[in-house]
Every structure is written in C-alpha cells, then in structure tokens.
Design a protein around this motif. Structure first.
Motif, PDB file in Angstrom:
ATOM      1  N   ARG A 291       0.830  -1.212   0.000  1.00 51.97           N
ATOM      2  CA  ARG A 291       0.000   0.000   0.000  1.00 51.97           C
ATOM      3  C   ARG A 291       0.863   1.260   0.000  1.00 51.97           C
ATOM      4  O   ARG A 291       0.556   2.238  -0.696  1.00 51.97           O
ATOM      5  N   ASN A 295       0.662   3.531  -3.315  1.00 51.24           N
ATOM      6  CA  ASN A 295       0.079   4.866  -3.158  1.00 51.24           C
ATOM      7  C   ASN A 295       1.059   5.938  -3.606  1.00 51.24           C
ATOM      8  O   ASN A 295       0.698   6.904  -4.282  1.00 51.24           O
ATOM      9  N   VAL A 300      -2.928   6.435  -5.724  1.00 53.11           N
ATOM     10  CA  VAL A 300      -4.105   5.986  -4.981  1.00 53.11           C
ATOM     11  C   VAL A 300      -3.772   4.654  -4.315  1.00 53.11           C
ATOM     12  O   VAL A 300      -2.878   3.934  -4.774  1.00 53.11           O
ATOM     13  N   ASP A 303      -6.737  -0.661  -3.064  1.00 55.68           N
ATOM     14  CA  ASP A 303      -8.183  -0.913  -3.028  1.00 55.68           C
ATOM     15  C   ASP A 303      -8.945   0.100  -3.878  1.00 55.68           C
ATOM     16  O   ASP A 303      -9.882  -0.260  -4.598  1.00 55.68           O
ATOM     17  N   SER A 304      -8.526   1.370  -3.810  1.00 54.99           N
ATOM     18  CA  SER A 304      -9.184   2.403  -4.618  1.00 54.99           C
ATOM     19  C   SER A 304      -8.914   2.181  -6.097  1.00 54.99           C
ATOM     20  O   SER A 304      -9.799   2.371  -6.941  1.00 54.99           O
ATOM     21  N   TYR A 305      -7.692   1.768  -6.402  1.00 60.07           N
ATOM     22  CA  TYR A 305      -7.346   1.484  -7.796  1.00 60.07           C
ATOM     23  C   TYR A 305      -8.229   0.371  -8.345  1.00 60.07           C
ATOM     24  O   TYR A 305      -8.756   0.473  -9.455  1.00 60.07           O
ATOM     25  N   ARG A 306      -8.399  -0.681  -7.568  1.00 55.83           N
ATOM     26  CA  ARG A 306      -9.234  -1.811  -8.019  1.00 55.83           C
ATOM     27  C   ARG A 306     -10.676  -1.368  -8.227  1.00 55.83           C
ATOM     28  O   ARG A 306     -11.297  -1.707  -9.243  1.00 55.83           O
ATOM     29  N   ARG A 307     -11.224  -0.597  -7.293  1.00 58.97           N
ATOM     30  CA  ARG A 307     -12.615  -0.152  -7.423  1.00 58.97           C
ATOM     31  C   ARG A 307     -12.793   0.729  -8.653  1.00 58.97           C
ATOM     32  O   ARG A 307     -13.772   0.597  -9.390  1.00 58.97           O
ATOM     33  N   THR A 308     -11.833   1.636  -8.872  1.00 62.67           N
ATOM     34  CA  THR A 308     -11.927   2.537 -10.015  1.00 62.67           C
ATOM     35  C   THR A 308     -11.850   1.763 -11.315  1.00 62.67           C
ATOM     36  O   THR A 308     -12.623   1.999 -12.248  1.00 62.67           O
ATOM     37  N   SER A 311     -14.994  -0.325 -11.860  1.00 62.33           N
ATOM     38  CA  SER A 311     -16.123   0.544 -12.206  1.00 62.33           C
ATOM     39  C   SER A 311     -16.016   1.019 -13.644  1.00 62.33           C
ATOM     40  O   SER A 311     -16.990   1.049 -14.388  1.00 62.33           O
TER      41      SER A 311
END
Length: 318
Positions: A291, A295, A300, A303-308, A311
């Motif tokens: 992380r 980051n 980012v 986890d945020s990278y995966r969600r983005t 999506s």
C-alpha cells in the motif's frame, strides 16, 4: 467501441502516424474487448514522407472522435496549418481526448491546449517549444505527460509508450501487455528521455541486461537483491548499476519496484486476490508495504485502484 481519429495534413511524419495505426488499428489475438474504430481525418489527399494517403473524412471529423491523435510535425519552424489547429481545438472543446506524438505537441500548443499545462516533445525540440509557447510548462525529461484530456509524448519510440498508455487506460494492463507482446516492445519503460540525448539505449540481444530483465520479471514474487541481479548477470554490483543507469535511467532496485507495482496493477485489475496475497505475489512481503509503495507511485491505494478500474470497465447493465 471507441473512435480514434488520426489527424493528417501535409508536413506530418509517417513513423508516428504508422505507429498509432498499428496500435489502435487491430486487436491482438486473444483480446475480446471491443476494439477501436480508427478514422484517418484530413482535408484532402496528402503526401506523408514518400507515401500518399487518402483520408477517410475531413478534419471536421476529429470532433466526433473519442480520442484524437496528432502525429509528429515535420518542421517545427513552420506554423502548422490553421485548419488543423482549429480542428484539434474544436475536437477538444467537443470533449475528445487529444494526444500528440513527438513534435505533434507544437500543434497542440498552437491550439492553446497546452497553456498552463505540463507537456513534452522530442528532446531536440523542447527548447523550441518552450520558446514559442512560454505558457507551456515543458518537461524535457519524461517519455510522456498525461493531463487527462490532453497528453503529449517525447520523440519516436516514446510515441509507442504513450499509445500503450492509452490502451492501458482504456482496457487495463493485461490488454496493453498483449498489444506490447504482439509488437515485440516493452509494455512499460522506466526512466525519462534524458538518457537518450547522449547515450541511446542498447538494443543488441547480447547486451548484459537483455536476458536479465525477463529473468527478474519472472521472479518478482521473490525478494531479489542487487547482488542477486548482479550474480545472474555475471558482473559486479557496481557494474550492474552502471548498466542499469545507462539503459533504464534508474537504479536496479528502483526498476524492480516499478515492475512489482506494474504486476500489482495487473493483478488488481484481473484477479480477486486480497491485497495481502498480491503483496506476496509481487515480492512486497506485506499489504502495508504494498500500500505504501503503490500509493506513492500510482497516487491511490490498491483498493481504490481496483474499485476505479472495475467501475470503469464494468459490463453495462442490460
């Protein structure tokens, strides 16, 4: 399917134009995502170097494209045609993503798209770009610059880096890697273009690092050290460092970290493994370490990278 429009006029460079068409013109074998619809836009038939090209439609077609590619401009001492500049500006105002390859940055600058933005071009012309367009923040030491809706690349081979970056943004690392494999080029090059000014990257198959790179990439899950790399390359750690600096513009450990981050991106995009599992698979050891480095490098958290990514590339609802 998204549309990529290649802007062509007299005075363009054929290498960058051909390169972009090769990347976006057809999907590599095994890739099932909807590929790009490529349109060549120009006001009339044009001569590009030794070649004559018949555009599919006029320059006004640029504003209907999702992405507009402006190839290299042959003579930076000559103003690009006003109709080309106006068409590129209109495309951006209509919402198109606009990318220049090599000296195509002079066209974007003339259109005002680089004012107040960081940009780059071939190292031999960065001073000229800065002199002609003082509102542009010219960075001579990078392979490409991504400002979101406006992107610029350095010279020649860096145009490939930017085109692969666009594919990576649109379809993810695994697809970009497939394109790179088809074209027999690296999916990502670390370092900047400053290394090419006085010392071009060696391309010989017998170069000491030619075998070392794939060997290391296959072992990213292992805690490799500089000594491990030097031993595999059959040289001292100091000599290895000199070769790495000449070829990549960075140190062996920094290069390894970049490869680990790239692998982590690909796993986050394509697998459902936890961050802990991915940290182990990329040689990071712990999720905390992954992380921190992810980051810092990507901007980012994982986890945020995966969600983005999920999506952005989720299948449309029926």
């Amino acid at each position: 399917m998204t549309t990529v429009a290649l802007a062509v006029t007299e005075g363009m460079l054929h290498f960058e134009l051909s390169l972009a068409y090769e990347v976006f013109g057809s999907a590599p074998a095994g890739v099932t995502v909807p590929w790009y619809d490529v349109e060549v836009c120009g006001s009339d038939a044009v001569r590009i170097g030794r070649f004559r090209l018949e555009p599919d439609q006029g320059l006004d077609g640029l504003r209907h494209a999702d992405t507009v590619i402006v190839p290299g401009w042959a003579d930076v001492d000559v103003d690009p045609p006003a109709e080309l500049v106006d068409a590129v500006r209109a495309a951006h105002e209509a919402g198109s993503r606009v990318a220049s390859l090599c000296t195509g940055a002079f066209v974007l600058a003339a259109a005002g798209l680089l004012d107040g933005r960081r940009a780059t071009t071939h190292w031999a012309h960065t001073e000229a770009l800065a002199g002609l367009h003082p509102r542009v923040e010219v960075d001579p030491d990078v392979l490409y610059v991504d400002n979101g809706s406006v992107l610029t690349s350095a010279g020649k081979a860096a145009a490939m880096d930017l085109c692969l970056h666009l594919v990576r943004l649109d379809h993810g690392s695994s697809v970009a890697n497939a394109v790179a494999r088809r074209l027999v080029v690296p999916p990502h090059r670390a370092g900047g273009q400053a290394q090419f000014v006085a010392a071009p990257v060696p391309t010989r198959d017998d170069h000491p690092l030619a075998v070392l790179f794939p060997w290391a990439i296959e072992r990213l899950d292992q805690p490799l050290t500089v000594e491990d790399l030097a031993r595999q390359a059959g040289m001292s750690s100091r000599n290895l460092g000199r070769h790495f600096r000449a070829v990549t513009g960075t140190t062996p450990l920094r290069w390894l970290l970049t490869q680990r981050i790239r692998r982590a991106q690909e796993l986050l995009e394509t697998a459902d493994d936890t961050v802990d599992v991915i940290a182990t698979a990329t040689g990071m050891g712990t999720a905390t370490t992954l992380r921190r480095h992810f980051n810092r490098t990507v901007g980012v958290p994982p986890d945020s990278y995966r969600r983005t990514f999920r999506s952005r590339h989720a299948a449309p609802e029926r």
